[in-house]
Structure formats: structure tokens, C-alpha cells
Design an enzyme around this catalytic site. Structure first.
Site, PDB file in Angstrom:
ATOM      1  N   ASN A 110       4.458  10.692  -4.806  1.00 43.08           N
ATOM      2  CA  ASN A 110       5.615  11.118  -4.055  1.00 43.08           C
ATOM      3  C   ASN A 110       6.683  10.096  -4.442  1.00 43.08           C
ATOM      4  O   ASN A 110       6.716   9.096  -3.882  1.00 43.08           O
ATOM      5  CB  ASN A 110       5.246  11.407  -2.480  1.00 43.08           C
ATOM      6  N   LYS A 117       9.687  10.328  -3.674  1.00 37.89           N
ATOM      7  CA  LYS A 117      10.833  10.221  -2.523  1.00 37.89           C
ATOM      8  C   LYS A 117      12.286  10.229  -3.191  1.00 37.89           C
ATOM      9  O   LYS A 117      12.294  10.835  -4.414  1.00 37.89           O
ATOM     10  CB  LYS A 117      10.709   8.873  -1.667  1.00 37.89           C
ATOM     11  N   HIS A 124       6.422  15.931   5.982  1.00 35.31           N
ATOM     12  CA  HIS A 124       6.131  14.618   5.832  1.00 35.31           C
ATOM     13  C   HIS A 124       6.957  13.754   6.944  1.00 35.31           C
ATOM     14  O   HIS A 124       7.963  14.387   7.540  1.00 35.31           O
ATOM     15  CB  HIS A 124       6.966  14.116   4.373  1.00 35.31           C
ATOM     16  N   GLU A 175       8.984  11.430   7.168  1.00 33.97           N
ATOM     17  CA  GLU A 175      10.363  10.922   6.834  1.00 33.97           C
ATOM     18  C   GLU A 175      11.291  12.193   7.154  1.00 33.97           C
ATOM     19  O   GLU A 175      12.243  12.097   7.612  1.00 33.97           O
ATOM     20  CB  GLU A 175      10.484  10.529   5.702  1.00 33.97           C
ATOM     21  N   GLU A 229      -1.535  10.798   7.265  1.00 35.56           N
ATOM     22  CA  GLU A 229      -0.475   9.589   6.854  1.00 35.56           C
ATOM     23  C   GLU A 229      -0.095   8.884   8.142  1.00 35.56           C
ATOM     24  O   GLU A 229       1.154   9.611   8.723  1.00 35.56           O
ATOM     25  CB  GLU A 229       1.104  10.178   6.049  1.00 35.56           C
ATOM     26  N   SER A 236       0.537   3.391   2.417  1.00 37.82           N
ATOM     27  CA  SER A 236       0.529   1.897   1.676  1.00 37.82           C
ATOM     28  C   SER A 236      -0.724   2.002   0.672  1.00 37.82           C
ATOM     29  O   SER A 236      -1.563   0.881   0.596  1.00 37.82           O
ATOM     30  CB  SER A 236       0.377   0.747   2.731  1.00 37.82           C
ATOM     31  N   GLY A 240       3.181   6.779  -2.200  1.00 38.47           N
ATOM     32  CA  GLY A 240       4.881   6.678  -2.154  1.00 38.47           C
ATOM     33  C   GLY A 240       4.974   5.343  -3.423  1.00 38.47           C
ATOM     34  O   GLY A 240       5.109   5.511  -4.457  1.00 38.47           O
TER      35      GLY A 240
HETATM   36  P1  PGA Z   1       3.967   4.584   0.890  1.00 35.10           P
HETATM   37  O1  PGA Z   1       4.305   6.171   1.105  1.00 35.10           O
HETATM   38  O2  PGA Z   1       2.805   4.714  -0.374  1.00 35.10           O
HETATM   39  O3  PGA Z   1       5.023   4.005   0.216  1.00 35.10           O
HETATM   40  O4  PGA Z   1       3.540   3.966   2.073  1.00 35.10           O
HETATM   41  C1  PGA Z   1       3.350   7.390   1.405  1.00 35.10           C
HETATM   42  C2  PGA Z   1       4.199   8.449   1.680  1.00 35.10           C
HETATM   43  O5  PGA Z   1       5.284   8.374   2.567  1.00 35.10           O
HETATM   44  O6  PGA Z   1       3.690   9.529   1.151  1.00 35.10           O
END
Ligand code: PGA
Length: 256
Positions: free
Chosen positions: A15, A17, A103, A105, A173, A218, A239
């Protein structure tokens, strides 16, 4: 191997983003395609979800590579007066087979609730896309001891009629783990994934055994092996670490 476990082939999702202009997006995609086409094949499916602006360009880069494309969100409607949105048929038209919905976000930054997420997943299905439905508790939920309750509620509310393991993936997540470098321990991840599957079983009266449930938050080259070894974890949604083709490929290799 049972039919259920065969259908739960590992799934590794990048992802990106809101990261990547044309030149660096192409370069990163080419580097990943070169890894995938190399000698060290992995036993898993790879999906890259770039910004929508890069979809058509990346379709050309990934053609024939085995890497699938996904969107990061879609509107619940197929077309219409929705300035700034992207619909599921548009994603399909751009070469996507998958789309992320719900998601955290989007839930936090755009006020999306379970009902809207379910409508988006239904739109994805109608366009022939696999919906990657995200759920996960906040730090406050976890501190209050409500993590599993929140996960169960989100699973129950975010899955539309007609969802099936063939057209839906659930990504667990935890919000507090996204982009923070913190991850739950293996026992907490296992419990959360069990809760996702139980929520699915309640919602659809069975079928949870074939559902792919991913972990996200993470994930890195350092911890991917341990996370992918947790019972019930069928892949990862990555991400930050997916912004490096080498780091993401190391994560993919952890499922070999
Ligand atoms: P991250 O994001 O791996 O940067 O923690 C994961 C995600 O939001 O899909």
C-alpha cells in the site's frame, strides 16, 4: 492439504498510500517486477496498490509479471457527480483486480463508518474486484480492553451481502501499529485473526475457514517472518516498507 488451506495462499499487499510520482513509481515497480521474475520465486500472491495516478503506467510495467494491481479506495457508486472520487469500474478499467476499503486512514481522515465501507466493498464486488476490507482497534480501544469487541463489530458491519472468500480479504490493522514501528505480539495477532474469522462465521453462517485474513501495521523485513508464522495469518498489508522494492521483496520472501 485441505481445499480451505489451498485457497489461503499467502497474499502480500503493498500500500503505497499517497507516495510516488511517475518516475519513482515506475522505478520502484520495475525493481519489484525484476525481483518477482528472478530465480527466488515465492509461494504467494502479490498486489501493489499505488496512487490512482500511477495505475495505468504500472499496469504496463507489471504486465506478465504476476504482480496484481489494486486501488486504495473506491466510491460506493459506479459513476456520477462525486468530485475527486474514483469508482470501482474505473479501477477495473485501469487494470486493478483488488481494492482496499475501510483503511483506518479513510475511516479517521474521511469519516467513513462500517456502513459506508460495506457499500464500497459491494461496489468493488459489482465491478469484479476483490475487496480488501480493513478493520482494527485504536490504542484507546485496546487500552480499555475492547480490542476484540471493536474488531468483531467492524467485521460484522463492514462486510456486504454477497461477500465470499473468493471476492473478499480482511486485513486486521490495529490503528496504533500503523506507521509507528509498534506491533502486537504474536498471541494478540492470533486472537485478533481468530476474532475476524469468528465475525465472518457469524455474519455468513460459515465459510471462515477459506477466508484470507492479513495482518497490517509496521510490517518490516525484520518482523515479517515472525508475523507470517502466526497461526491464522494469511499474508500482510505493508505500508511504509513497501516504498522500497528491496524491503518489500524481503517481506515477500518471508512466506517462502
Ligand atoms: P505501515 O502501514 O506498514 O506503514 O504501518 C500499513 C497500512 O496502513 O496499510
Amino acid at each position: 492439504m485441505t481445499p480451505a488451506s489451498r485457497s489461503r495462499r499467502p497474499l502480500l499487499i503493498a500500500n503505497w498510500k499517497m507516495n510516488g510520482l511517475h518516475a519513482d513509481g515506475i522505478e520502484r515497480a520495475r525493481a519489484l517486477a525484476a525481483h518477482v521474475g528472478g530465480a527466488e520465486a515465492i509461494d504467494g500472491d502479490i498486489v501493489v496498490c499505488p496512487p490512482a495516478t500511477l495505475l495505468f503506467a504500472l499496469r504496463a510495467v507489471f504486465a506478465g509479471s504476476g504482480v496484481a494491481l489494486g486501488g486504495q479506495d473506491c466510491h460506493a457508486q459506479a459513476e456520477g457527480a462525486h468530485t475527486g472520487d474514483v469508482s470501482a469500474p474505473m479501477l477495473s478499467d485501469a487494470g486493478c483486480s483488488h481494492v482496499i476499503v475501510g483503511h483506518s486512514e479513510r475511516r479517521a481522515g474521511h469519516g467513513e463508518g462500517d456502513e459506508q465501507v460495506a457499500a464500497k466493498a459491494a461496489a468493488a464486488h459489482a465491478a469484479g474486484l476483490t475487496a480488501i476490507v480493513c478493520v482494527g482497534e485504536s490504542a484507546a480501544d485496546r487500552d480499555a480492553g475492547h480490542a476484540l469487541t471493536v474488531i468483531g463489530r467492524q467485521v460484522g458491519g463492514s462486510l456486504p451481502e454477497g461477500a465470499a472468500p473468493a471476492n473478499t480479504v480482511v486485513a486486521y490493522e490495529p490503528v496504533w501499529a500503523i506507521g509507528t514501528g509498534r506491533t502486537p505480539g504474536p498471541a494478540d495477532i492470533e486472537a485478533a485473526h481468530r476474532q475476524v474469522r469468528a465475525g465472518w462465521e457469524r455474519r455468513f453462517s460459515g465459510g471462515g475457514d477459506a477466508l484470507r485474513v492479513l495482518y497490517g501495521g509496521s510490517v518490516s523485513a525484520r518482523n515479517a517472518g515472525e508475523i507470517l508464522a502466526v497461526p491464522g495469518v494469511d499474508g500482510v498489508l505493508v505500508g511504509g516498507a513497501s516504498l522500497s522494492a528491496d524491503a518489500f521483496w524481503q517481506i515477500c520472501q518471508a512466506c517462502r
